[in-house]
Design a protein around this motif. Structure first.
Motif, PDB file in Angstrom:
ATOM      1  N   SER A  76       0.829  -1.197   0.000  1.00 36.59           N
ATOM      2  CA  SER A  76       0.000   0.000   0.000  1.00 36.59           C
ATOM      3  C   SER A  76       0.869   1.255   0.000  1.00 36.59           C
ATOM      4  N   SER A  77       0.509   2.224  -0.859  1.00 40.83           N
ATOM      5  CA  SER A  77       1.273   3.473  -0.858  1.00 40.83           C
ATOM      6  C   SER A  77       0.979   4.239   0.418  1.00 40.83           C
ATOM      7  N   ARG A  78       1.999   4.839   0.972  1.00 38.01           N
ATOM      8  CA  ARG A  78       1.883   5.622   2.203  1.00 38.01           C
ATOM      9  C   ARG A  78       2.038   7.108   1.924  1.00 38.01           C
ATOM     10  N   SER A  79       2.094   7.457   0.641  1.00 38.74           N
ATOM     11  CA  SER A  79       2.323   8.848   0.269  1.00 38.74           C
ATOM     12  C   SER A  79       1.410   9.242  -0.883  1.00 38.74           C
ATOM     13  N   HIS A  80       1.276  10.547  -1.056  1.00 41.84           N
ATOM     14  CA  HIS A  80       0.662  11.079  -2.271  1.00 41.84           C
ATOM     15  C   HIS A  80       1.817  11.266  -3.253  1.00 41.84           C
ATOM     16  N   ALA A  81       1.565  11.080  -4.541  1.00 45.78           N
ATOM     17  CA  ALA A  81       2.633  11.242  -5.529  1.00 45.78           C
ATOM     18  C   ALA A  81       2.115  11.992  -6.746  1.00 45.78           C
ATOM     19  N   VAL A  82       3.005  12.796  -7.352  1.00 44.91           N
ATOM     20  CA  VAL A  82       2.670  13.552  -8.560  1.00 44.91           C
ATOM     21  C   VAL A  82       3.754  13.300  -9.603  1.00 44.91           C
ATOM     22  N   PHE A  83       3.357  12.691 -10.717  1.00 44.73           N
ATOM     23  CA  PHE A  83       4.246  12.459 -11.866  1.00 44.73           C
ATOM     24  C   PHE A  83       3.845  13.468 -12.928  1.00 44.73           C
ATOM     25  N   THR A  84       4.787  14.312 -13.343  1.00 49.88           N
ATOM     26  CA  THR A  84       4.478  15.366 -14.308  1.00 49.88           C
ATOM     27  C   THR A  84       5.224  15.126 -15.608  1.00 49.88           C
ATOM     28  N   VAL A  85       4.482  15.230 -16.714  1.00 46.73           N
ATOM     29  CA  VAL A  85       5.052  15.160 -18.052  1.00 46.73           C
ATOM     30  C   VAL A  85       4.879  16.552 -18.665  1.00 46.73           C
ATOM     31  N   ALA A  86       5.990  17.185 -19.025  1.00 45.80           N
ATOM     32  CA  ALA A  86       5.940  18.516 -19.641  1.00 45.80           C
ATOM     33  C   ALA A  86       6.414  18.400 -21.087  1.00 45.80           C
ATOM     34  N   VAL A  87       5.590  18.910 -22.001  1.00 48.21           N
ATOM     35  CA  VAL A  87       5.921  18.887 -23.426  1.00 48.21           C
ATOM     36  C   VAL A  87       6.079  20.331 -23.885  1.00 48.21           C
ATOM     37  N   ARG A  88       7.262  20.663 -24.386  1.00 48.94           N
ATOM     38  CA  ARG A  88       7.533  22.037 -24.831  1.00 48.94           C
ATOM     39  C   ARG A  88       7.873  22.020 -26.318  1.00 48.94           C
ATOM     40  N   THR A  89       7.177  22.845 -27.073  1.00 48.17           N
ATOM     41  CA  THR A  89       7.467  23.001 -28.496  1.00 48.17           C
ATOM     42  C   THR A  89       7.855  24.453 -28.741  1.00 48.17           C
ATOM     43  N   GLU A  90       8.826  24.641 -29.621  1.00 49.86           N
ATOM     44  CA  GLU A  90       9.297  25.983 -29.933  1.00 49.86           C
ATOM     45  C   GLU A  90       9.226  26.216 -31.437  1.00 49.86           C
ATOM     46  N   LEU A  91       8.674  27.356 -31.811  1.00 53.78           N
ATOM     47  CA  LEU A  91       8.638  27.779 -33.212  1.00 53.78           C
ATOM     48  C   LEU A  91       9.674  28.886 -33.347  1.00 53.78           C
ATOM     49  N   GLU A  92      10.900  28.512 -33.689  1.00 55.86           N
ATOM     50  CA  GLU A  92      12.025  29.440 -33.691  1.00 55.86           C
ATOM     51  C   GLU A  92      11.813  30.617 -34.629  1.00 55.86           C
ATOM     52  N   GLU A  93      11.227  30.354 -35.809  1.00 49.12           N
ATOM     53  CA  GLU A  93      11.045  31.436 -36.782  1.00 49.12           C
ATOM     54  C   GLU A  93      10.161  32.544 -36.213  1.00 49.12           C
ATOM     55  N   GLN A  94       9.187  32.176 -35.400  1.00 55.21           N
ATOM     56  CA  GLN A  94       8.245  33.147 -34.865  1.00 55.21           C
ATOM     57  C   GLN A  94       8.579  33.546 -33.428  1.00 55.21           C
ATOM     58  N   GLY A  95       9.586  32.899 -32.844  1.00 56.95           N
ATOM     59  CA  GLY A  95       9.968  33.216 -31.478  1.00 56.95           C
ATOM     60  C   GLY A  95       8.919  32.809 -30.451  1.00 56.95           C
ATOM     61  N   LEU A  96       8.151  31.782 -30.759  1.00 55.99           N
ATOM     62  CA  LEU A  96       7.089  31.329 -29.864  1.00 55.99           C
ATOM     63  C   LEU A  96       7.452  29.999 -29.221  1.00 55.99           C
ATOM     64  N   ALA A  97       6.940  29.793 -28.034  1.00 53.71           N
ATOM     65  CA  ALA A  97       7.114  28.507 -27.345  1.00 53.71           C
ATOM     66  C   ALA A  97       5.808  28.184 -26.635  1.00 53.71           C
ATOM     67  N   ARG A  98       5.471  26.931 -26.625  1.00 57.32           N
ATOM     68  CA  ARG A  98       4.264  26.468 -25.922  1.00 57.32           C
ATOM     69  C   ARG A  98       4.630  25.284 -25.052  1.00 57.32           C
ATOM     70  N   THR A  99       4.041  25.252 -23.878  1.00 60.59           N
ATOM     71  CA  THR A  99       4.283  24.150 -22.954  1.00 60.59           C
ATOM     72  C   THR A  99       2.953  23.597 -22.477  1.00 60.59           C
ATOM     73  N   ALA A 100       2.854  22.278 -22.492  1.00 58.16           N
ATOM     74  CA  ALA A 100       1.695  21.590 -21.926  1.00 58.16           C
ATOM     75  C   ALA A 100       2.209  20.691 -20.812  1.00 58.16           C
ATOM     76  N   LYS A 101       1.502  20.676 -19.696  1.00 54.95           N
ATOM     77  CA  LYS A 101       1.901  19.818 -18.582  1.00 54.95           C
ATOM     78  C   LYS A 101       0.753  18.898 -18.220  1.00 54.95           C
ATOM     79  N   PHE A 102       1.121  17.642 -18.001  1.00 54.61           N
ATOM     80  CA  PHE A 102       0.164  16.632 -17.567  1.00 54.61           C
ATOM     81  C   PHE A 102       0.597  16.166 -16.184  1.00 54.61           C
ATOM     82  N   HIS A 103      -0.275  16.331 -15.193  1.00 53.54           N
ATOM     83  CA  HIS A 103       0.028  15.917 -13.828  1.00 53.54           C
ATOM     84  C   HIS A 103      -0.776  14.660 -13.516  1.00 53.54           C
TER      85      HIS A 103
END
Length: 117
Positions: A76-103
């Protein structure tokens, strides 16, 4: 670019589940930056390139979690846990970046105290 992090909250303290063995047992702190964003100071973020690498990091962190046995659940787990996946995409020509996080959150076992030992 994809990164993952994994921490647990055990006995009201935060622990990095993907940290180095030297940092095992060291408690982390929640902080707030100037933009009022919350983050866990000192939490390792691991860069992953494939699904297999991501799943491997999840398995490593799960092995490092605080667990114990009860009559109802052998591990049995005795703790709370958070696994985070962060996806970052960058559009260099436009100087834009976007990040999505899944917790992905796993809450500690809630077996009834009367029925467990």
């Amino acid at each position: 670019r994809v990164t993952v992090s994994f921490f647990e909250i055990y006995r009201e303290e935060l622990f990095d589940l993907l940290g180095s063995p030297a940092s095992a047992g060291s408690s982390l702190c929640i902080r707030e930056d100037a933009a009022r964003n919350l983050f866990v100071a000192g939490l390792n973020e691991v860069v992953v390139a494939t699904e297999a690498e991501l799943l491997n990091q999840l398995a490593v962190g799960c092995r490092n979690r605080a667990t114990g046995s009860t009559d109802m659940n052998r591990q049995s787990s005795r703790s709370h846990a958070v696994f985070t996946v962060a996806v970052r995409t960058e559009l260099e020509e436009q100087g834009l970046a976007r990040t999505a996080k899944f917790h992905l959150v796993d809450l500690a076992g809630s077996e009834r105290a009367k029925r467990t030992k």
